[in-house]
Design an enzyme around this catalytic site. Structure first.
Site, short mmCIF file in Angstrom:
data_model
loop_
_atom_site.label_atom_id
_atom_site.label_comp_id
_atom_site.label_asym_id
_atom_site.label_seq_id
_atom_site.Cartn_x
_atom_site.Cartn_y
_atom_site.Cartn_z
N LYS A 51 1.23 -1.30 0.39
CA LYS A 51 -0.03 -0.16 -0.47
C LYS A 51 1.02 1.69 -0.01
CE LYS A 51 -4.51 -2.60 2.24
NZ LYS A 51 -5.16 -2.63 3.37
N GLN A 95 -4.48 -1.59 9.92
CA GLN A 95 -4.52 -2.59 9.36
C GLN A 95 -4.93 -3.35 10.01
OE1 GLN A 95 -3.88 -3.91 5.92
NE2 GLN A 95 -4.18 -5.45 5.46
N ASP A 118 -10.36 3.39 3.87
CA ASP A 118 -11.50 1.99 4.06
C ASP A 118 -12.46 1.75 3.78
OD1 ASP A 118 -9.28 -0.18 4.09
OD2 ASP A 118 -9.08 0.15 6.85
N1 GUN Z 1 -6.93 -6.21 6.27
C1 GUN Z 1 -7.73 -7.18 5.21
N2 GUN Z 1 -7.48 -6.63 4.19
C2 GUN Z 1 -7.98 -5.10 5.17
C3 GUN Z 1 -8.62 -3.57 4.42
O1 GUN Z 1 -8.53 -3.84 2.40
N3 GUN Z 1 -8.53 -2.51 5.36
C4 GUN Z 1 -7.84 -3.06 6.52
N4 GUN Z 1 -7.64 -2.17 7.14
N5 GUN Z 1 -6.73 -4.12 7.32
C5 GUN Z 1 -7.07 -5.41 5.94
#
Ligand code: GUN
Length: 280
Positions: A51, A95, A118
């Protein structure tokens, strides 16, 4: 037809990059994303790194804040509060998964809805389900963009989603409803899952079960979107038996190289949207 998520994501990323350059010239500002990573869960470390790298490549200022797995909830909430109040930060992402002592609900609620890249904050969830403009969770948004590349008008199509998570299944259902699909959300307690899947013009598999969807589960010429990322031995496989389905489906996403790259591209898209909303 095999859907090339990598290529579609690349197209989105280059559009974002262009728009950021224009906005930078106009405002002398760039979007900024802060990712909070707690603990040493290896897949999370890999996702967060990807990311950050992708954000940097399109011109988003990106920072990772790391905490050890025994960090207190209070400390994380304090950091989120600080980031909420920092006008230079466009987006905040914590995350998941989180360690037991840190409540996912409290963390998601603490992120200001206008910085919630998100789209997990209940304000954004509520806005999406009410049909208002909102920040849309990255994976379902990525899936929708891929589906609409194949079929721009989804009105009246029958969509079946396997999985009812807050991250994928539920927001996916809301998005497809907004597109005028007839939506079924199936899950682990659904009776005769195969029968449900056979009705689908559009099938989205987000169950987290390797190779769950077999050739005999889909209608000829269905669009099949595989959200699964499952480790089987050393291999990453989806929720769909790709080899079995690839000639029967009208279009299908591979794993890897399908939905995954779109999730990150949509995170960058959401960060840019949050930045733009702050400019006005
Ligand atoms: N863990 C797995 N997928 C995601 C996501 O799309 N966002 C976040 N914050 N954590 C994750």
């Amino acid at each position: 037809m095999i859907i090339d998520g990598k290529k579609e994501a690349q197209i989105i990323r280059s559009e974002i990059k262009k728009e950021i350059l224009i906005l930078k010239k106009k405002t002398n500002k760039i979007p900024s994303l802060t990712v909070i990573l707690i603990g040493d869960y290896v897949p999370s470390q890999i996702y967060v790194k990807n990311k950050e790298k992708s954000a940097r490549e399109v011109g988003i200022h990106s920072k990772i804040i790391k905490y050890p797995k025994n960090v207190s909830e209070k400390e994380v909430l304090k950091k989120i509060d600080e980031l909420n109040n920092n006008m230079d930060i466009s987006g905040i992402l914590v995350q998941l998964p989180l360690p037991d002592q840190v409540s996912k609900e409290k963390i998601i609620n603490a992120i200001h809805p206008s910085k919630d890249v998100d789209g997990f904050n209940p304000v954004n969830v509520g806005r999406l389900s009410s049909g208002y403009k909102s920040i849309i969770p990255c994976t379902p948004l990525g899936c929708l963009l891929l589906i609409k590349k194949i079929e721009p008008d989804l009105s009246g199509r029958r969509a079946v989603i396997i999985g009812r998570s807050n991250l994928n299944g539920k927001p996916m259902a809301q998005l497809l409803l907004k597109e005028n699909c007839t939506v079924t959300v199936a899950h682990s307690k659904t009776n005769n899952l195969q029968n449900e899947c056979l009705k689908a013009d559009i099938l989205i598999a987000a169950a987290g079960v390797p190779n769950l969807v077999k050739e005999s589960w889909i209608k000829k010429d269905a669009i099949v979107i595989d959200v699964g990322i499952n480790k089987v031995g050393e291999k990453i496989v989806g929720d769909v038996n790709f080899e079995e389905l690839k000639d029967k489906a009208k279009a299908i996403t591979p794993v890897p190289g399908g939905v995954g790259p779109m999730t990150i591209a949509c995170l960058l898209k959401n960060t840019l949207e949050c930045f733009k909303a702050r400019l006005t």
